[in-house]
Design a protein around this motif. Sequence first.
Motif, PDB file in Angstrom:
ATOM      1  N   ALA A   1      -4.873  26.594 -40.526  1.00 36.82           N
ATOM      2  CA  ALA A   1      -4.961  26.850 -39.092  1.00 36.82           C
ATOM      3  C   ALA A   1      -4.921  25.563 -38.509  1.00 36.82           C
ATOM      4  CB  ALA A   1      -6.653  27.336 -38.938  1.00 36.82           C
ATOM      5  N   VAL A   2      -4.370  25.846 -37.087  1.00 33.93           N
ATOM      6  CA  VAL A   2      -4.256  24.645 -36.237  1.00 33.93           C
ATOM      7  C   VAL A   2      -4.939  24.770 -35.058  1.00 33.93           C
ATOM      8  CG1 VAL A   2      -2.021  24.031 -37.203  1.00 33.93           C
ATOM      9  CG2 VAL A   2      -2.222  25.737 -35.373  1.00 33.93           C
ATOM     10  N   VAL A   3      -5.350  23.698 -34.406  1.00 34.98           N
ATOM     11  CA  VAL A   3      -6.072  23.975 -33.230  1.00 34.98           C
ATOM     12  C   VAL A   3      -5.156  23.116 -32.302  1.00 34.98           C
ATOM     13  CG1 VAL A   3      -7.449  21.924 -33.712  1.00 34.98           C
ATOM     14  CG2 VAL A   3      -8.269  23.559 -31.741  1.00 34.98           C
ATOM     15  N   ASP A   4      -4.870  23.815 -31.022  1.00 32.87           N
ATOM     16  CA  ASP A   4      -3.983  23.022 -30.099  1.00 32.87           C
ATOM     17  C   ASP A   4      -5.083  22.971 -28.538  1.00 32.87           C
ATOM     18  OD1 ASP A   4      -1.583  23.203 -31.347  1.00 32.87           O
ATOM     19  OD2 ASP A   4      -1.722  25.346 -31.176  1.00 32.87           O
ATOM     20  N   LYS A   5      -4.619  21.835 -28.079  1.00 31.13           N
ATOM     21  CA  LYS A   5      -5.303  21.369 -26.783  1.00 31.13           C
ATOM     22  C   LYS A   5      -4.721  21.971 -25.694  1.00 31.13           C
ATOM     23  CE  LYS A   5      -8.213  18.133 -24.421  1.00 31.13           C
ATOM     24  NZ  LYS A   5      -8.822  17.044 -24.458  1.00 31.13           N
ATOM     25  N   VAL A   6      -5.229  22.931 -24.931  1.00 35.36           N
ATOM     26  CA  VAL A   6      -4.377  23.453 -23.826  1.00 35.36           C
ATOM     27  C   VAL A   6      -5.332  23.165 -22.576  1.00 35.36           C
ATOM     28  CG1 VAL A   6      -3.343  25.766 -22.600  1.00 35.36           C
ATOM     29  CG2 VAL A   6      -3.313  25.295 -24.982  1.00 35.36           C
ATOM     30  N   GLY A   7      -4.870  21.983 -22.040  1.00 33.40           N
ATOM     31  CA  GLY A   7      -5.735  21.548 -20.725  1.00 33.40           C
ATOM     32  C   GLY A   7      -7.189  20.998 -21.536  1.00 33.40           C
ATOM     33  N   ARG A   8      -8.171  21.583 -20.876  1.00 32.88           N
ATOM     34  CA  ARG A   8      -9.742  21.353 -21.627  1.00 32.88           C
ATOM     35  C   ARG A   8      -9.876  22.038 -22.758  1.00 32.88           C
ATOM     36  NH1 ARG A   8     -13.551  20.715 -16.757  1.00 32.88           N
ATOM     37  NH2 ARG A   8     -14.897  20.163 -18.525  1.00 32.88           N
ATOM     38  N   GLU A   9      -8.965  23.094 -22.805  1.00 35.25           N
ATOM     39  CA  GLU A   9      -9.546  24.251 -24.098  1.00 35.25           C
ATOM     40  C   GLU A   9      -8.969  23.722 -25.444  1.00 35.25           C
ATOM     41  OE1 GLU A   9     -10.215  28.438 -22.004  1.00 35.25           O
ATOM     42  OE2 GLU A   9      -8.354  27.950 -22.798  1.00 35.25           O
TER      43      GLU A   9
ATOM     44  N   ARG B   1     -17.599  32.408 -41.279  1.00 35.99           N
ATOM     45  CA  ARG B   1     -16.097  32.056 -41.388  1.00 35.99           C
ATOM     46  C   ARG B   1     -15.184  33.165 -41.410  1.00 35.99           C
ATOM     47  NH1 ARG B   1     -16.052  28.431 -45.362  1.00 35.99           N
ATOM     48  NH2 ARG B   1     -16.566  26.695 -43.949  1.00 35.99           N
ATOM     49  N   LEU B   2     -15.544  34.403 -42.303  1.00 31.49           N
ATOM     50  CA  LEU B   2     -14.648  35.541 -42.373  1.00 31.49           C
ATOM     51  C   LEU B   2     -14.818  36.266 -40.985  1.00 31.49           C
ATOM     52  CD1 LEU B   2     -13.234  37.529 -43.673  1.00 31.49           C
ATOM     53  CD2 LEU B   2     -15.174  38.594 -44.581  1.00 31.49           C
TER      54      LEU B   2
ATOM     55  N   SER C   1     -17.061  25.629 -38.835  1.00 31.17           N
ATOM     56  CA  SER C   1     -16.630  26.503 -40.042  1.00 31.17           C
ATOM     57  C   SER C   1     -15.153  26.561 -40.235  1.00 31.17           C
ATOM     58  CB  SER C   1     -17.242  27.978 -39.077  1.00 31.17           C
ATOM     59  OG  SER C   1     -18.604  28.112 -39.296  1.00 31.17           O
ATOM     60  N   LEU C   2     -14.479  26.308 -39.059  1.00 35.14           N
ATOM     61  CA  LEU C   2     -12.923  26.239 -39.364  1.00 35.14           C
ATOM     62  C   LEU C   2     -12.242  24.983 -39.643  1.00 35.14           C
ATOM     63  CD1 LEU C   2     -11.913  28.692 -36.387  1.00 35.14           C
ATOM     64  CD2 LEU C   2     -12.557  29.258 -38.584  1.00 35.14           C
ATOM     65  N   ARG C   3     -13.049  23.958 -39.598  1.00 37.62           N
ATOM     66  CA  ARG C   3     -12.528  22.588 -40.113  1.00 37.62           C
ATOM     67  C   ARG C   3     -11.964  22.456 -41.342  1.00 37.62           C
ATOM     68  NH1 ARG C   3     -16.751  19.174 -39.034  1.00 37.62           N
ATOM     69  NH2 ARG C   3     -15.871  18.629 -36.880  1.00 37.62           N
ATOM     70  N   PRO C   4     -12.739  23.355 -42.383  1.00 34.58           N
ATOM     71  CA  PRO C   4     -11.878  23.437 -43.753  1.00 34.58           C
ATOM     72  C   PRO C   4     -10.475  23.941 -43.668  1.00 34.58           C
ATOM     73  CG  PRO C   4     -13.988  24.231 -44.055  1.00 34.58           C
ATOM     74  CD  PRO C   4     -13.827  23.893 -42.443  1.00 34.58           C
ATOM     75  N   LEU C   5     -10.178  24.949 -42.871  1.00 32.37           N
ATOM     76  CA  LEU C   5      -9.162  25.550 -42.699  1.00 32.37           C
ATOM     77  C   LEU C   5      -7.854  24.608 -41.977  1.00 32.37           C
ATOM     78  CD1 LEU C   5     -10.495  28.818 -41.447  1.00 32.37           C
ATOM     79  CD2 LEU C   5      -8.972  28.756 -43.202  1.00 32.37           C
ATOM     80  N   ARG C   6      -8.252  23.849 -40.966  1.00 34.81           N
ATOM     81  CA  ARG C   6      -7.696  22.850 -40.420  1.00 34.81           C
ATOM     82  C   ARG C   6      -7.251  22.045 -41.535  1.00 34.81           C
ATOM     83  NH1 ARG C   6     -11.580  21.673 -36.531  1.00 34.81           N
ATOM     84  NH2 ARG C   6     -11.121  19.623 -36.927  1.00 34.81           N
ATOM     85  N   ASP C   7      -8.410  21.426 -42.445  1.00 37.69           N
ATOM     86  CA  ASP C   7      -7.834  20.191 -43.187  1.00 37.69           C
ATOM     87  C   ASP C   7      -6.904  20.683 -44.303  1.00 37.69           C
ATOM     88  OD1 ASP C   7      -9.755  18.917 -41.793  1.00 37.69           O
ATOM     89  OD2 ASP C   7     -11.504  19.098 -43.369  1.00 37.69           O
ATOM     90  N   ARG C   8      -6.797  21.971 -44.748  1.00 35.77           N
ATOM     91  CA  ARG C   8      -5.859  22.438 -45.602  1.00 35.77           C
ATOM     92  C   ARG C   8      -4.539  22.865 -45.097  1.00 35.77           C
ATOM     93  NH1 ARG C   8     -10.787  23.778 -47.715  1.00 35.77           N
ATOM     94  NH2 ARG C   8     -11.069  23.579 -50.008  1.00 35.77           N
TER      95      ARG C   8
END
Length: 110
Positions: free
Chosen positions: A79-87, A37-38, A69-76
Amino acid sequence: MRPLPPGAVIDAVADVPGTVDVPGWAARFDLISDPTRLKLLLCLHFSPDISVTRLAAAAGVSQTVVSQSLRPLRDRGWAVVDKVGREHRYRLVDESLHTLLHTIGAPHAH
């Protein structure tokens, strides 16, 4: 050097827990104590909005490991995840975590 009177240290630090977000920082340190994760956080810090595919390649792990690994960061909300096209692209949004990464010497891309 004179010894401190009894209770002086306790009196001096009595307000510290009230001024420091102890649970929040403990959670941050828990999250960054995992080497994978680090490594991912360092990659995100260096290259914000990096795709999961590139993040996995840079960290030498699978895309599944990146997401897990990054799910806990999103849950708190750190961090955010953006969908750009298929990515799917991750970026850090927690300023204290960003500052902490600077403190340990993490650079940004030029």
